[in-house]
Design an enzyme around this catalytic site. Structure first.
Site, PDB file in Angstrom:
ATOM      1  N   GLY A  47       0.788  -1.229   0.000  1.00  0.00           N
ATOM      2  CA  GLY A  47       0.000   0.000   0.000  1.00  0.00           C
ATOM      3  C   GLY A  47       0.819   1.278   0.000  1.00  0.00           C
ATOM      4  O   GLY A  47       0.295   2.338  -0.346  1.00  0.00           O
ATOM      5  N   ASP A  48       2.074   1.194   0.402  1.00  0.00           N
ATOM      6  CA  ASP A  48       2.945   2.380   0.363  1.00  0.00           C
ATOM      7  C   ASP A  48       4.364   1.915   0.061  1.00  0.00           C
ATOM      8  O   ASP A  48       5.321   2.330   0.704  1.00  0.00           O
ATOM      9  CB  ASP A  48       2.894   3.133   1.690  1.00  0.00           C
ATOM     10  CG  ASP A  48       3.652   4.465   1.630  1.00  0.00           C
ATOM     11  OD1 ASP A  48       3.790   5.022   0.521  1.00  0.00           O
ATOM     12  OD2 ASP A  48       4.130   4.924   2.681  1.00  0.00           O
ATOM     13  N   LEU A  49       4.474   1.053  -0.918  1.00  0.00           N
ATOM     14  CA  LEU A  49       5.769   0.421  -1.181  1.00  0.00           C
ATOM     15  C   LEU A  49       6.687   1.367  -1.948  1.00  0.00           C
ATOM     16  O   LEU A  49       6.286   1.954  -2.951  1.00  0.00           O
ATOM     17  CB  LEU A  49       5.563  -0.857  -1.991  1.00  0.00           C
ATOM     18  CG  LEU A  49       6.810  -1.711  -2.198  1.00  0.00           C
ATOM     19  CD1 LEU A  49       7.380  -2.184  -0.868  1.00  0.00           C
ATOM     20  CD2 LEU A  49       6.499  -2.896  -3.099  1.00  0.00           C
ATOM     21  N   ASN A  53      10.785   2.107   2.098  1.00  0.00           N
ATOM     22  CA  ASN A  53      10.132   1.196   3.032  1.00  0.00           C
ATOM     23  C   ASN A  53      10.630  -0.237   2.874  1.00  0.00           C
ATOM     24  O   ASN A  53       9.924  -1.196   3.203  1.00  0.00           O
ATOM     25  CB  ASN A  53       8.614   1.272   2.875  1.00  0.00           C
ATOM     26  CG  ASN A  53       8.059   2.520   3.547  1.00  0.00           C
ATOM     27  OD1 ASN A  53       8.646   3.023   4.506  1.00  0.00           O
ATOM     28  ND2 ASN A  53       6.955   3.030   3.039  1.00  0.00           N
TER      29      ASN A  53
END
Ligand SMILES: Nc1ncnc2c1ncn2[C@@H]1O[C@H](COP(=O)(O)OP(=O)(O)O)[C@@H](O)[C@H]1O
Ligand SMILES: [Mg+2]
Length: 131
Positions: A47-49, A53
């Site tokens: 979802g926020d790759l 991260n």
């Protein structure tokens, strides 16, 4: 999750700060594919790759920052998150020289969609309409 880093408290570096040699880059790409496949098998996307991260600790790739993990089927934006994740991180690897052609992000996305049981693009809305 346990702390990933050195005994002196230095955290493991983020992928974004690294310039892996071609062999290591390819190895990290495969590790990433395995991790994302395991999530997709559960119907989930990070979802926020991004390369910020992902930590690399002694050659091992670790996903961090997972609180916003996305239900790919249940969330109406799930397929979009999955696509954004795959494209953004795939482009990063391409920009760092991942060999094997420029289709890596799309191939990754196709595999993750299949694992998450989304099927090909065209079938997405048909599936929702009937199901
Ligand atoms: N070296 C590390 N070992 C284990 N977990 C870490 C490490 N670095 C960051 N994390 C964890 O990953 C999560 C996200 O970190 P980070 O990406 O820096 O946060 P954000 O993007 O929300 O500012 C946090 O929960 C943090 O504890
Ligand atoms: Mg983060």
């Amino acid at each position: 999750m346990e702390f990933l880093g050195e005994p002196d408290g230095t955290g493991a570096p983020r992928l974004a700060g690294l310039r892996p040699e071609p062999d290591e880059l390819r190895d990290l790409w495969h590790q990433l594919g395995d991790a994302l496949a395991a999530l997709a098998d559960l119907g989930l996307a990070h979802g926020d790759l991004s390369a910020y991260n992902l930590l690399v600790h002694r050659g091992r790739l670790m996903l961090i920052d997972l609180p916003q993990v996305v239900d790919v089927i249940g969330n109406p934006q799930g397929p979009d998150y999955l696509a954004r994740d795959a494209r953004r991180i795939g482009e990063w690897f391409l920009a760092r020289g991942l060999s094997g052609g420029g289709s890596a992000p799309e191939e990754l996305l196709a595999e993750l969609r299949e694992r998450a049981r989304l099927g090909p693009w065209a079938a997405t809305y048909v599936g929702r309409a009937v199901g």
